[in-house]
Design an enzyme around this catalytic site. Structure first.
Site, PDB file in Angstrom:
ATOM      1  N   ASP A 134       0.863  -1.178   0.000  1.00 20.82           N
ATOM      2  CA  ASP A 134       0.000   0.000   0.000  1.00 20.82           C
ATOM      3  C   ASP A 134       0.906   1.237   0.000  1.00 20.82           C
ATOM      4  O   ASP A 134       2.118   1.118   0.159  1.00 20.82           O
ATOM      5  CB  ASP A 134      -0.865  -0.058   1.276  1.00 20.82           C
ATOM      6  N   GLU A 142       2.520   5.166  -3.882  1.00 18.47           N
ATOM      7  CA  GLU A 142       2.471   6.206  -4.942  1.00 18.47           C
ATOM      8  C   GLU A 142       3.770   6.982  -5.065  1.00 18.47           C
ATOM      9  O   GLU A 142       4.106   7.363  -6.180  1.00 18.47           O
ATOM     10  CB  GLU A 142       1.305   7.157  -4.652  1.00 18.47           C
ATOM     11  N   ASP A 173      -9.215   3.813  -1.575  1.00 22.53           N
ATOM     12  CA  ASP A 173     -10.066   4.081  -0.417  1.00 22.53           C
ATOM     13  C   ASP A 173     -11.396   4.696  -0.817  1.00 22.53           C
ATOM     14  O   ASP A 173     -11.573   5.910  -0.780  1.00 22.53           O
ATOM     15  CB  ASP A 173      -9.300   4.969   0.567  1.00 22.53           C
TER      16      ASP A 173
END
Lengths: 567, 948
Positions: B525, B528, B602
């Site tokens: 996770d 980015e 999310d």
């Protein structure tokens, strides 16, 4: 499964009682339990148990293909395991479009004989899936096909032995638990008796107190009567009132000034609080909860708790108006100090003053007469009682004090009586047993928290990382709930059936959630112990608790004790 | 609500603003000549590659900047165009602020994204019909493709069969911002008017060339302006798709304002966008710069291989192809404008002609979806967080107790000891082994999260090693970059560095990360990367990566490199125990499909988020990364029971099927909501498990051809122009299963669109729908609108098991759905679901054909044998077909009670065995059907069932 297991066990017991009969039975098809044997006796055909219109050749029995809509042709395979309301629906197969076959599984599952242990049913979906389900099928017969090379040896001897050992321990523990419970019941009864005794004692005590109060009241009346006629003299000219007025004026001036100042400070403080609240509200609103900074989160949580607490009205406008009134100048309030500072003598006092001009003996005589007259006048309501700033005389005060004290004692005794009487009406569970445990507390460490509950008191949580106790609820009532849980081998679990439950509500308010609440569910155990704590949903907790308090009651209600029969 | 102020608009990104303004200026001019000219004398053609130099005229005096051009023609029929800048290439520039950054334009994106398909065309050749001012190259299959390269101004038209499909620089918006030194202007003295600007100074707006600030962060931009932009037109194409990831419709919208259109370009700049906005061109967590244009009879695509921040404007113009030909239908042209902040220009041109060709050829370049383990496509149960190992085991037991299948339980960040990855919280997870063992009993798995930020703390060997080995991302000064994430102060592992990958691999070994086992898998996770205190919640662009590339140059690839390192690590956890890795990623780039699955980040527990998940997943599918799904239930907030139920019914059609929830939400595992919801959710989950053979086959197709796993209408019916914009229903692989999940509250029915005249049958009761157009299908809460298109054979396994691993030895059911000619066919792919043995032939790959003419169903091998074929076949010898259901069975079977079955390798005498057939006549709008009772044929063998 629970019920079926119990049935199976009941059946097994009856089988064991008549071994000869069991031995003479023809072998049943694989997976069929003894109670269903009668459906599998026909030598040439099989009739679906719940759909008797459907008859199959015997070759279709246990051939790993599901023919009966109720699954009864496959007692020994997983072929009919899809028959379930949990499965995706399939089209009807009844040739009559208006009717539907009975599509409920006719059998409870695959019957594991478990020789050397207790026979049990394992769900059809666990048959021949490559996993030995020893928990239910200790003989390994659920994997008879050996798919993927799986071999499930018969472990019933060992498992049965271990189970029997554990069962013996459980029974022993159960014995101890029952003993402990009897002690508790006795203790509870003792405590109740104590309360009853106390009620009796209080009854007698109160009667005595009532008599005492009555006599003290009479006494006070007498003293008052004799004191009432006494004239009180002021210490000098101008009178006490003027002095008092001037003192009061000064004092009120000070008070008004201080009140004004304090009020200003309050306004500034209120402004600061408002500003801080605004900052925190914005902070909460604009932070990114996904970032989950622990510090930030704690701060927001504390703010939420703070914001959720009953703050009371921000400012009561009526009270503020009162303050405004108070702060006005005295004149505006219609208070003219001058009137009081230059006191005019009252009519009654003038009456007394005339005495001063008489000779001493006459004066005494007149005094006596006047006093009697005055008392008569006052008693007949003709004359108002004199205004006296020194209050009652010592004698009256003493009498009154005695009376008050007696009344207070009486009041206290009555209160105590009521509370004990109410207590006797309260629910203390079976045999009043929780009376014996009341306010005792039990702790348990679970992860980062220490949890605790107090019998009929409070439940709390305390983080090991610091911080205070969080109230998770206050006891409100006793209930009964039905549970259906697997029981671990050590017996420390709820099992299946009806259980006592203690409900704790209205704990500390939860961030983004309700007030915390806890439900205790009780099952029989040797000692008081929290087995498990789960937060079922946000700030709604459930504690599984073992206690001897609920042991015999389970037996009494016709259910086997939880720990006894289920593996 | 999304915090718009945290993310840039085009106007706030200097290079986007400059190029958009440039486009606006050009549009206002009556005549505009692009200042880019290909120097004819520089053009050469050799070995399938054309080279030359584009000269960009700068300034009034006519100075030029040299931009080397290559056009490479690939064997696949794809052309690749690159343009670089000579001065930067040669390092002949000076960087400001004494920057240590590389001087070249970034040219290594292909190193990460491209894995094949680069064979040079041997047939490509300069065209014989030459024309002054242009160069023509014929290439592609049978030389049907042609590139017409115009010299002045520079531009390329790509043609197929003589027709132009793609045009470069048609509008003259090509723009390579060449390097220039900053000319420091004297600051105007106090009280004095600034001197009037000269005409030349006035010609360009320098305000965004140098330092740029946003949200309190200043980007030092040591290389000055260096954008690369190009307009790409698709004449005659009304629909363009692709360029994920956006919470938007499948068919891309126009972006220059107007009713129902966006006013911002589609943005690709991977970012942790909190509570993202729907129907928006805003950037999200991943980027795939592949766009395809589609019209009846043709699909073409462009793949813009650039890793820097990229914005894409889309414009559509209606006009007649030939204004003189009255009466012909007007056509729409789509014009796009691609703007990247830095890097070289590198574009692949794919000329189709079908959607399948695009996904296949794009897949050849960037790789196909990795063949996942079986469990990975079953149901995943996740929550932030299962808080203790006991909690995990309790949830595990509850699934069994409620007879709900699941394969994987997940742990979010709270399992760690103080957010230190590769550790377990000693208080809450004291016994990971016991937990893993319990899961393994039912062949279940555990996925644990590992993020790229490494906690900056004492007594943590991971951070010590990373720092001492110099494997962290650096700041602009070249020191380790420190930022803020879950653990607080953190450093980021730089997976561009081969040494970092090597080191990362060591951390995953079972004896290094104690408490992990063969059934532990990984979730990546925040890659980015998400940096809480960084600009736009990510890293400063002037940070430096391995090789001194600026973060600006590589940003969109960052997530892929981290995902890649974890993938590599999973291959090497234990010698001799190689299993297919499973790594979920949030951030991705072209090529990430080779490494695992992605999810849409999310989302919120709202009906609108349920609805948008379908176009988002479809878009992933056609853009080469089909192993995708949205969080079932919605991450933030508490879904109503109805929404939760509908989400499971939708999620059963996500290739990646995971329930997930935020830490502040109530528990919502399938057994929580109670009757009737739990039962309905269980049905949806069991439907997924029942159809796992079909899903696995679809994954295999994706892994070998690049085809999407769930497919939009246009992909399946490329000539049905009425269905090109449909993005709320989907097909599962090549199975003909057509689902239209309910995504609105209180719905009792849905209108499902049928593109063709085939019969479509309700999956559950065989209600028949025929005729192109919309049909109303009843959809009360307990009903999933799911149809089967006539003409397919759908493989299933009907026995409900506790996990997919326990279905391994179960028999198959085949559902033969006849088309309007009475034929059907379908495929089935099976392997061991975990190892790489399938690469050596350890698999079963069959084609099932129902032939009307001979009234027979046959199973045909379509797999090429390998070294391990026979051994695998042996393990599967007993796995049979237990049931064949024929939907739409002919009425003539009314009296047929036996069918003949023959099987390969079975003695002739036994070959003619007869098995029972049951026929159920049509009634009340429901089709007739028939069941073959237990043909007992092996799934891995050839066989034939004869119905006459």
């Amino acid at each position: 499964m629970g019920k079926h297991q119990l049935e199976a066990i009941a059946l097994l017991c009856s089988l064991l009682a008549v071994p000869a009969l069991a031995a003479s039975e023809a072998p049943r098809p694989r997976g069929v339990g003894p109670e269903f044997a009668k459906f599998y006796k026909s030598p040439d055909t099989f009739t679906c148990i719940s759909n008797p219109s459907l008859t199959l050749p015997l070759a279709a029995l246990n051939d790993d293909y599901c023919d009966c809509p109720d699954g009864s042709d496959e007692p020994g395979t997983a072929a009919c395991s899809h028959i379930s309301p949990l499965s995706p629906p399939s089209p009807p197969t009844n040739p009559n479009p208006a009717a539907r076959f009975n599509e409920t599984l006719a059998l409870p599952g695959f019957y594991c004989k478990n020789k050397g242990h207790l026979p049990l049913y394992v769900p059809f979906s666990s048959v021949n899936d490559g996993v030995c389900d020893y928990e239910l099928c200790c003989d390994g017969s659920d994997e008879w096909a050996g798919v993927g090379g799986v071999k499930c040896e018969d472990r019933c001897a060992a498992i049965g032995k271990a189970w029997r050992k554990q069962d013996a321990e459980r029974q022993k523990s159960l014995g101890a638990a029952n003993k402990r419970r009897r002690e508790l019941v006795e203790a509870a009864a003792r405590l109740r008796r104590e309360v009853e005794d106390r009620i009796a004692t209080l009854g007698a005590q109160i009667q005595g107190q009532e008599v005492k109060v009555a006599s003290l009241e009479a006494e006070l009346a007498g003293v008052e009567r004799s004191e009432r006629g006494r004239v009180v003299k002021g210490p000098g000219k101008g009178g006490k009132v003027a002095v008092l007025a001037s003192l009061a004026k000064g004092r009120i001036g000070e008070l008004v000034e201080s009140l004004g100042r304090v009020r200003g400070e309050r306004e500034r403080a209120r402004e600061r609080v408002r500003e801080l609240e605004q900052i925190l509200a914005t902070f909460k609103e604009e932070r990114n909860p996904n970032f989950n900074d622990e510090g930030v989160k704690r701060a927001v949580k504390a703010w939420e708790d703070y914001a959720a607490r009953d703050k009371g009205p921000d400012s009561d406008p009526a009270l503020d108006r009162d303050l405004d009134e108070i702060l006005k100048s005295d004149a505006e309030n219609g208070l003219n100090w001058e009137e009081f500072e230059s006191t005019e003598e009252s009519d009654v006092e003038v009456l007394y003053k005339f005495e001063e001009y008489l000779p001493k003996p006459l004066r005494d005589w007149v005094d006596q007469k006047l006093r009697d007259l005055r008392v008569t006048l006052i008693e007949n309501g003709v004359l108002a009682a004199p205004h006296s700033d020194s209050g009652d005389s010592k004698a009256v005060q003493d009498a009154r004090q005695q009376l008050e004290s007696a009344k207070k004692d009486l009041e206290n005794d009555r209160k105590e009586l009521t509370s004990h009487q109410e207590d006797l009406q309260k629910e203390y569970g079976p045999d009043n047993i929780f009376r014996a445990l009341k306010d005792q507390c039990i702790d348990k460490d679970s992860g980062e928290y220490t949890y605790s509950f107090c019998w009929l008191g409070q439940t709390t949580q305390k983080s090991k990382k610091g911080g205070g106790h969080t109230n998770m609820g206050n006891f409100v009532r006793i209930e009964k709930v039905t549970v259906d849980e697997d029981l671990p081998p050590d017996g420390k679990g709820l099992g299946s059936g009806e259980r006592y439950s203690l409900v704790y509500e209205n704990g500390q308010h939860c961030w983004n959630g309700p007030n915390r609440s806890t439900r205790l569910i009780l099952a029989c155990a040797e000692k008081d112990e929290i087995w498990k704590i789960v937060e079922q949903e946000k700030c709604v907790y459930r504690m599984e608790v073992g206690t001897p308090a609920v042991c015999e009651s389970a037996a009494a209600s016709g259910k086997a004790p939880a720990a006894k029969d289920e593996l | 609500m999304v915090k718009h102020e945290n993310f840039k608009t085009c106007t706030q990104a200097g290079f986007c603003k400059r190029n958009r303004a440039f486009a606006d200026d050009v549009a206002q001019l009556s005549s505009w000549a692009s200042p880019y000219n290909l120097d004819p004398s520089s053009v050469s053609f050799k070995d399938g590659q054309l080279s030359g130099t584009i000269l960009k005229t700068v300034g009034k005096a006519g100075e030029t900047v040299r931009l080397p051009l290559t056009v490479t023609f690939l064997e696949s029929g794809t052309a690749r165009v690159t343009v670089d800048e000579e001065k930067r290439q040669k390092g002949d520039i000076t960087l400001r602020h004494d920057s240590k950054a590389r001087k070249e334009r970034y040219n290594e994106a292909s190193k990460w994204a491209i894995v094949g398909g680069l064979e040079i065309s041997t047939g490509a050749a300069l065209s014989r019909d030459t024309e002054a001012g242009s160069t023509r190259v014929n290439y592609g299959p049978a030389g049907q493709h042609e590139a017409v390269i115009t010299h002045s101004p520079f531009g390329i038209d790509f043609k197929r069969d003589g027709e132009t499909h793609i045009k470069f620089n048609e509008r003259g918006l090509l723009n390579m911002e060449h390097w220039r030194a900053k000319i420091e202007k004297p600051a105007p003295k106090e009280g004095e008017e600034p001197p009037p600007e000269t005409a030349e100074e006035n010609s360009e707006d320098e305000s965004t060339w140098w330092e740029e600030s946003f949200g309190g962060n200043t980007d030092s931009k040591p290389k000055g302006p260096e954008a690369v932009a190009l307009d790409i037109s698709f004449p005659g194409y009304e629909h363009v798709y692709g360029i994920p990831e956006h919470a938007s419709s499948l068919s891309l919208k126009e972006t220059r304002g107007g009713d129902g259109k966006y006013s911002e370009p589609y943005r690709l700049y991977n970012a942790d966008v909190f509570e993202y906005e729907l129907d928006s061109p805003m950037t999200l967590y991943g980027a795939i710069p592949l766009m395809q244009a589609h019209r009846k009879g043709s699909t073409v695509g462009v793949f813009w291989l650039n890793a820097a921040e990229t914005w894409i404007d889309v414009l559509k113009s209606k006009g007649s192809k030939n204004p003189l030909s009255l009466g012909t239908k007007s056509v729409t042209d789509t014009q796009t404008h691609w703007i990247s902040e830095s890097g070289i220009l590198d574009v692949f041109v794919l000329l189709g002609p079908t959607p399948k060709d695009i996904t296949h050829k794009y897949g050849e370049l960037t790789g196909f979806t990795a063949m996942p383990q079986q469990f990975a496509i079953a149901y995943h149960q996740c929550r932030w967080n299962y808080v203790t190992d006991e909690d995990v085991m309790d949830v595990d037991r509850k699934f069994d107790k409620f007879k709900i299948p699941y394969d994987v339980i997940w742990l979010d960040i709270e399992y760690t000891d103080g957010k230190k990855y590769f550790t377990w919280d000693p208080l809450t997870f004291p016994n990971p082994k016991k937990m893993h063992n319990q899961l393994d009993k039912r062949d279940r798995k555990l996925v644990a999260i590992i993020d790229p930020h490494i906690k900056n703390t004492d007594k943590y060997p991971v951070i010590d090693e990373m720092k001492s080995k110099g494997l962290a991302v650096k700041n602009k000064e070249g020191n380790d970059y420190e930022g803020w994430c879950w653990p607080g102060s953190s450093y980021w592992v730089d997976c561009f560095n081969p040494a970092a990958i090597k080191w990362w691999t060591t951390l995953f070994k079972y004896d290094s990360w104690k408490g992990t086992f063969a059934n532990t898998f990984i979730w990546n996770d925040m890659n980015e990367p998400s940096v809480f205190n960084g600009p736009e919640t990510t890293m400063p662009k002037d940070n430096l990566h391995y090789g001194n590339w600026e973060h600006r140059d590589v940003h969109n690839i960052n997530g892929l490199t981290f995902h890649n390192a974890t993938f590599e690590a999973m291959l090497e956890r234990k010698k001799g125990e190689v299993r297919r890795p499973f790594v979920l990623t949030r951030s991705f780039y072209a090529g990430s499909q080779r490494l695992g699955a992605m999810w849409t980040g999310d989302n919120l527990a709202e009906w609108s988020h349920l609805a948008i998940s379908i176009p988002m997943v479809l878009n992933q599918g056609i853009s080469g990364f089909p192993f995708s799904g949205a969080d079932v239930g919605g991450f933030f907030g508490n879904p109503s029971k109805e929404l939760l139920t509908r989400w499971y019914q939708t999620g059963t059609f996500y290739p990646f099927f995971r329930g997930h929830a935020h830490i502040d939400t109530r528990r919502r595992e399938p057994y929580v909501p109670g009757a009737p919801y739990t039962e309905i959710i269980s049905q949806a989950l069991r439907l997924r498990y029942q159809l796992l053979p079909a899903w696995y086959t679809a994954f295999h197709e994706a892994a070998t051809t690049g085809a999407p796993i769930v497919r939009p209408n246009f992909y399946v019916h490329p000539d049905d122009d009425k269905g090109f914009a449909i993005d709320d229903q989907l097909y599962v692989g090549s199975t003909g299963l057509l689902a239209k999940p309910v995504v609105t509250e209180g719905a009792e029915s849905v209108d499902i669109y049928l593109a063709d005249a085939q019969p479509y049958y309700d999956y559950f009761d065989y209600t028949t729908y025929v005729g192109a157009g919309y049909h109303t299908v009843k959809a009360p809460l307990d009903k999933i609108p799911l149809l089967m298109q006539g003409g397919h054979v759908i493989p299933r396994r009907d026995r409900p098991r506790r996990s997919s691993g326990l279905m391994k030895w179960d028999p198959f059911t085949l559902v033969v759905v006849l088309d309007n000619t009475g034929n059907a066919e379908g495929t089935l792919y099976v392997d061991d679901g975990e190892t790489f043995d399938h690469e050596q032939g350890a698999f079963i790959h069959r084609k099932f054909v129902f032939d009307w003419a001979t009234s027979s169903l046959s199973s045909i091998n379509i797999g090429a044998p390998g070294a391990k074929t026979a051994a695998y076949a042996k393990t599967m010898a007993k796995v049979r077909i237990e049931k064949v259901i024929i939907v739409g069975a002919p009425a003539s079977w009314k009296d047929l009670s036996k069918v003949g079955v023959s099987e390969e390798g079975v003695k002739e005498s036994k070959a003619g065995k007869k098995v029972e057939l049951k026929y159920y006549p049509a009634q009340g709008g429901k089709a007739s059907w028939a069941v073959v009772r237990d043909p007992k044929v092996a799934v891995g063998k050839g066989w034939k069932i004869e119905f006459a």
